[in-house]
Scaffold this motif. Structure first.
Motif, PDB file in Angstrom:
ATOM      1  N   THR A 170      -7.685  -1.038 -17.548  1.00 60.96           N
ATOM      2  CA  THR A 170      -7.858  -2.373 -16.963  1.00 60.96           C
ATOM      3  C   THR A 170      -7.821  -3.461 -18.047  1.00 60.96           C
ATOM      4  O   THR A 170      -7.330  -4.563 -17.808  1.00 60.96           O
ATOM      5  CB  THR A 170      -9.181  -2.498 -16.170  1.00 60.96           C
ATOM      6  OG1 THR A 170     -10.239  -1.989 -16.992  1.00 60.96           O
ATOM      7  CG2 THR A 170      -9.116  -1.706 -14.883  1.00 60.96           C
ATOM      8  N   ALA A 173      -4.223  -3.924 -18.762  1.00 63.02           N
ATOM      9  CA  ALA A 173      -3.584  -4.711 -17.698  1.00 63.02           C
ATOM     10  C   ALA A 173      -3.883  -6.203 -17.894  1.00 63.02           C
ATOM     11  O   ALA A 173      -3.006  -7.062 -17.750  1.00 63.02           O
ATOM     12  CB  ALA A 173      -4.073  -4.248 -16.326  1.00 63.02           C
ATOM     13  N   LEU A 177      -1.127  -9.226 -18.650  1.00 60.18           N
ATOM     14  CA  LEU A 177      -1.001 -10.479 -17.884  1.00 60.18           C
ATOM     15  C   LEU A 177      -1.111 -11.704 -18.789  1.00 60.18           C
ATOM     16  O   LEU A 177      -0.421 -12.700 -18.573  1.00 60.18           O
ATOM     17  CB  LEU A 177      -2.034 -10.517 -16.754  1.00 60.18           C
ATOM     18  CG  LEU A 177      -1.768  -9.497 -15.644  1.00 60.18           C
ATOM     19  CD1 LEU A 177      -2.794  -9.653 -14.532  1.00 60.18           C
ATOM     20  CD2 LEU A 177      -0.355  -9.647 -15.077  1.00 60.18           C
ATOM     21  N   LEU A 196       3.498  -5.066 -11.474  1.00 59.94           N
ATOM     22  CA  LEU A 196       2.629  -4.383 -12.427  1.00 59.94           C
ATOM     23  C   LEU A 196       2.213  -3.026 -11.871  1.00 59.94           C
ATOM     24  O   LEU A 196       1.817  -2.922 -10.709  1.00 59.94           O
ATOM     25  CB  LEU A 196       1.400  -5.252 -12.704  1.00 59.94           C
ATOM     26  CG  LEU A 196       0.477  -4.747 -13.816  1.00 59.94           C
ATOM     27  CD1 LEU A 196      -0.002  -5.916 -14.673  1.00 59.94           C
ATOM     28  CD2 LEU A 196      -0.720  -4.008 -13.260  1.00 59.94           C
ATOM     29  N   GLY A 207      -0.806   4.959  -9.650  1.00 59.99           N
ATOM     30  CA  GLY A 207      -2.163   4.475  -9.426  1.00 59.99           C
ATOM     31  C   GLY A 207      -2.063   3.156  -8.689  1.00 59.99           C
ATOM     32  O   GLY A 207      -1.750   3.105  -7.495  1.00 59.99           O
ATOM     33  N   ILE A 208      -2.257   2.093  -9.426  1.00 56.82           N
ATOM     34  CA  ILE A 208      -2.172   0.767  -8.818  1.00 56.82           C
ATOM     35  C   ILE A 208      -0.768   0.216  -8.998  1.00 56.82           C
ATOM     36  O   ILE A 208      -0.213   0.276 -10.097  1.00 56.82           O
ATOM     37  CB  ILE A 208      -3.222  -0.151  -9.461  1.00 56.82           C
ATOM     38  CG1 ILE A 208      -4.613   0.249  -8.966  1.00 56.82           C
ATOM     39  CG2 ILE A 208      -2.933  -1.614  -9.157  1.00 56.82           C
ATOM     40  CD1 ILE A 208      -5.734  -0.197  -9.845  1.00 56.82           C
ATOM     41  N   ARG A 210       1.114  -3.372  -8.055  1.00 58.91           N
ATOM     42  CA  ARG A 210       0.739  -4.681  -7.524  1.00 58.91           C
ATOM     43  C   ARG A 210       1.817  -5.703  -7.846  1.00 58.91           C
ATOM     44  O   ARG A 210       2.336  -5.730  -8.953  1.00 58.91           O
ATOM     45  CB  ARG A 210      -0.576  -5.111  -8.174  1.00 58.91           C
ATOM     46  CG  ARG A 210      -1.338  -6.118  -7.366  1.00 58.91           C
ATOM     47  CD  ARG A 210      -2.648  -6.476  -8.017  1.00 58.91           C
ATOM     48  NE  ARG A 210      -3.155  -7.666  -7.404  1.00 58.91           N
ATOM     49  CZ  ARG A 210      -3.895  -7.696  -6.309  1.00 58.91           C
ATOM     50  NH1 ARG A 210      -4.255  -6.586  -5.731  1.00 58.91           N
ATOM     51  NH2 ARG A 210      -4.303  -8.848  -5.797  1.00 58.91           N
ATOM     52  N   ILE A 212       2.292  -9.523  -8.387  1.00 61.07           N
ATOM     53  CA  ILE A 212       1.496 -10.724  -8.641  1.00 61.07           C
ATOM     54  C   ILE A 212       2.363 -11.950  -8.388  1.00 61.07           C
ATOM     55  O   ILE A 212       3.294 -12.235  -9.135  1.00 61.07           O
ATOM     56  CB  ILE A 212       0.932 -10.687 -10.076  1.00 61.07           C
ATOM     57  CG1 ILE A 212      -0.085  -9.550 -10.145  1.00 61.07           C
ATOM     58  CG2 ILE A 212       0.310 -12.020 -10.456  1.00 61.07           C
ATOM     59  CD1 ILE A 212      -0.284  -8.989 -11.506  1.00 61.07           C
ATOM     60  N   TYR A 218      -6.504 -13.706  -9.503  1.00 58.77           N
ATOM     61  CA  TYR A 218      -6.824 -13.143 -10.819  1.00 58.77           C
ATOM     62  C   TYR A 218      -5.910 -13.720 -11.903  1.00 58.77           C
ATOM     63  O   TYR A 218      -6.368 -14.121 -12.977  1.00 58.77           O
ATOM     64  CB  TYR A 218      -6.729 -11.609 -10.798  1.00 58.77           C
ATOM     65  CG  TYR A 218      -7.121 -11.012 -12.129  1.00 58.77           C
ATOM     66  CD1 TYR A 218      -8.447 -11.028 -12.553  1.00 58.77           C
ATOM     67  CD2 TYR A 218      -6.171 -10.478 -12.990  1.00 58.77           C
ATOM     68  CE1 TYR A 218      -8.820 -10.520 -13.789  1.00 58.77           C
ATOM     69  CE2 TYR A 218      -6.534  -9.967 -14.230  1.00 58.77           C
ATOM     70  CZ  TYR A 218      -7.858  -9.989 -14.619  1.00 58.77           C
ATOM     71  OH  TYR A 218      -8.221  -9.496 -15.853  1.00 58.77           O
TER      72      TYR A 218
ATOM     73  N   PRO B 239     -11.961  -8.056 -16.480  1.00 61.71           N
ATOM     74  CA  PRO B 239     -10.787  -7.244 -16.138  1.00 61.71           C
ATOM     75  C   PRO B 239     -10.521  -7.329 -14.642  1.00 61.71           C
ATOM     76  O   PRO B 239     -11.393  -7.744 -13.875  1.00 61.71           O
ATOM     77  CB  PRO B 239     -11.212  -5.830 -16.546  1.00 61.71           C
ATOM     78  CG  PRO B 239     -12.695  -5.839 -16.457  1.00 61.71           C
ATOM     79  CD  PRO B 239     -13.142  -7.235 -16.771  1.00 61.71           C
ATOM     80  N   PRO B 240      -9.314  -6.967 -14.214  1.00 60.78           N
ATOM     81  CA  PRO B 240      -9.014  -7.018 -12.776  1.00 60.78           C
ATOM     82  C   PRO B 240      -9.815  -5.964 -12.012  1.00 60.78           C
ATOM     83  O   PRO B 240     -10.169  -4.919 -12.552  1.00 60.78           O
ATOM     84  CB  PRO B 240      -7.523  -6.695 -12.724  1.00 60.78           C
ATOM     85  CG  PRO B 240      -7.235  -5.936 -13.976  1.00 60.78           C
ATOM     86  CD  PRO B 240      -8.174  -6.471 -15.007  1.00 60.78           C
ATOM     87  N   TRP B 242      -8.691  -4.451  -9.050  1.00 60.90           N
ATOM     88  CA  TRP B 242      -7.776  -4.056  -7.991  1.00 60.90           C
ATOM     89  C   TRP B 242      -8.174  -2.685  -7.469  1.00 60.90           C
ATOM     90  O   TRP B 242      -8.637  -1.826  -8.225  1.00 60.90           O
ATOM     91  CB  TRP B 242      -6.345  -4.010  -8.521  1.00 60.90           C
ATOM     92  CG  TRP B 242      -5.873  -5.325  -9.039  1.00 60.90           C
ATOM     93  CD1 TRP B 242      -6.069  -6.551  -8.482  1.00 60.90           C
ATOM     94  CD2 TRP B 242      -5.124  -5.543 -10.242  1.00 60.90           C
ATOM     95  NE1 TRP B 242      -5.475  -7.524  -9.252  1.00 60.90           N
ATOM     96  CE2 TRP B 242      -4.884  -6.940 -10.345  1.00 60.90           C
ATOM     97  CE3 TRP B 242      -4.610  -4.711 -11.226  1.00 60.90           C
ATOM     98  CZ2 TRP B 242      -4.168  -7.503 -11.382  1.00 60.90           C
ATOM     99  CZ3 TRP B 242      -3.893  -5.265 -12.270  1.00 60.90           C
ATOM    100  CH2 TRP B 242      -3.682  -6.654 -12.346  1.00 60.90           C
ATOM    101  N   GLN B 243      -7.940  -2.495  -6.184  1.00 61.42           N
ATOM    102  CA  GLN B 243      -8.246  -1.179  -5.610  1.00 61.42           C
ATOM    103  C   GLN B 243      -7.029  -0.278  -5.682  1.00 61.42           C
ATOM    104  O   GLN B 243      -5.898  -0.723  -5.557  1.00 61.42           O
ATOM    105  CB  GLN B 243      -8.715  -1.339  -4.151  1.00 61.42           C
ATOM    106  CG  GLN B 243     -10.042  -2.051  -4.026  1.00 61.42           C
ATOM    107  CD  GLN B 243     -11.127  -1.472  -4.927  1.00 61.42           C
ATOM    108  OE1 GLN B 243     -11.343  -0.273  -4.951  1.00 61.42           O
ATOM    109  NE2 GLN B 243     -11.792  -2.316  -5.704  1.00 61.42           N
ATOM    110  N   ASP B 244      -7.268   0.983  -5.890  1.00 62.00           N
ATOM    111  CA  ASP B 244      -6.245   2.032  -5.979  1.00 62.00           C
ATOM    112  C   ASP B 244      -5.421   2.039  -4.685  1.00 62.00           C
ATOM    113  O   ASP B 244      -5.956   1.828  -3.620  1.00 62.00           O
ATOM    114  CB  ASP B 244      -6.969   3.370  -6.169  1.00 62.00           C
ATOM    115  CG  ASP B 244      -6.022   4.430  -6.697  1.00 62.00           C
ATOM    116  OD1 ASP B 244      -4.816   4.347  -6.370  1.00 62.00           O
ATOM    117  OD2 ASP B 244      -6.477   5.299  -7.441  1.00 62.00           O
TER     118      ASP B 244
END
Lengths: 244, 244
Positions: A170, A173, A177, A196, A207-208, A210, A212, A218, B239-240, B242-244
């Motif tokens: 995180t 990440a 950004l 991302l 995993g994630i 996203r 943006i 965020y 940190p972000p 975000w949910q998985d």
């Protein structure tokens, strides 16, 4: 222009790409530059692309097409290693260049393409590559755990300052950004949305992931607080007291 | 590579250049890239140069030579305007290119040179120009009060963030040194010493001129505190989630 970055950490990977393309200032459009090849619990392969859009789209199409053909040939969905995947991307790029290159050259267009390829295939460790426009490639190591392609300079210093192999995903990440924010502030040909993706080591699944977009809360927070923070640090540094 | 910057503020100018030159990684040397033409209380003209060293040295020599020749011709020490001075630099550059260009071309060397020219001549306001390798030039305005030449990208964001026409000279000097620190951190072909000159508007004499070498206490402080400050701002950003 384009900006893509891939970072490999002990705990996994962060990969991101912008999505602005332009052929002159009067021809600006949005295209995703991130392609994911995934087979749950078996492989996650993420391809980030920069350069001539016709060329990078042709490469992605060739990779997908090969994976759907019948027969025992090697392709992106069955190759047993990330090295094999990087070779397939390089080969596809060389084929596109061989096919389209002479026609581009007739109009003095020197088309290039660069890729970042990261992910993991069951039986191997996670691996990260960057593929040059000539189709050859290099692999990231713990000494140099990240690659950038496109407009790399504005967003490089923050990565160099804060990233090492033990950085949590995180935090990485967040760093990515900030790196995009710095790049977009200085080069208007890099723009939102940002794609991302966070890959957790040995998970063998995305995993994630996203997108943006504008007004992402965020990213807006990162943008304003980073800028304010820099100004504050600047203001707190004493000015020089040199004598005339 | 080289990094030079010139900033024009209401209160005066800050001009600075690094002094590393290289012809390949095995041929690295130190040459000042700042030349000052001064006649006390009448003119201060500062020239910062980047590009092919033979070419930029030839230009400076031509400017000096013309100023020492007898006769009523216009030269850098008698031209009545900064525009005239910029024209003289551009003309000198074109002459050098005409003389040396064909010989360089025989060996496929495309030599280029870029200059920043700032200062003031009695009867005029202070003015700042950048001169292109073709010998033409543009002038800074309040909208865009600074020019950079050489390795410009790493050191640009901090200037964009903190400089405006009302910034005091010492704050601008601090900003310039942070800009150099960022550049030198990311590009080893830009290096110390830094030649830094502060010109106070309407003074018609060089204010502070300082060579910042290794172990300069102020620059060392900037280097460490800026880096620590950035890391602190980074650490404080959440940190972000975000949910998985």
């Amino acid at each position: 222009m384009t900006y893509c970055v891939g970072i490999m950490l002990d705990s996994g990977m962060v990969l991101a790409s912008d999505s602005r393309t332009n052929a002159g200032v009067d021809q600006v459009a949005t295209f995703s530059k991130m392609t994911v090849f995934e087979r749950h619990r078996e492989r996650v392969i993420v391809l980030l692309s920069s350069g001539n859009l016709a060329m990078t789209q042709a490469v992605v199409n060739a990779l997908r097409h090969q994976a759907h053909l019948e027969g025992g040939h090697e392709h992106i969905m069955n190759t047993p290693s990330m090295f094999g995947a990087a070779t397939l991307v390089g080969n596809a790029l060389r084929e596109v260049q061989q096919r389209d290159g002479p026609y581009l050259l007739q109009r003095n267009i020197e088309a290039s393409a660069n890729f970042i390829l990261g992910g993991q295939i069951a039986g191997e460790q996670q691996r990260l590559f960057t593929i040059y426009t000539e189709g050859n490639f290099i692999e990231a190591t713990t000494d140099t755990p990240y690659f950038q392609v496109g407009e790399i300079k504005y967003g490089k210093p923050i990565i160099d300052r804060v990233i090492n192999a033990h950085t949590p995903l995180t935090e990485a990440a967040k760093c990515v950004l900030i790196s995009f924010d710095s790049t977009m502030r200085s080069n208007i040909s890099v723009g939102l949305p940002i794609d991302l993706l966070i890959y957790e080591n040995d998970s063998l699944r995305v995993g994630i992931q996203r997108r943006i977009k504008e007004h992402d809360s965020y990213f807006d927070m990162i943008h304003s607080q980073w800028g304010e923070g820099l100004k504050k640090v600047f203001a707190e540094l004493p000015p020089p007291h040199w004598q005339d």
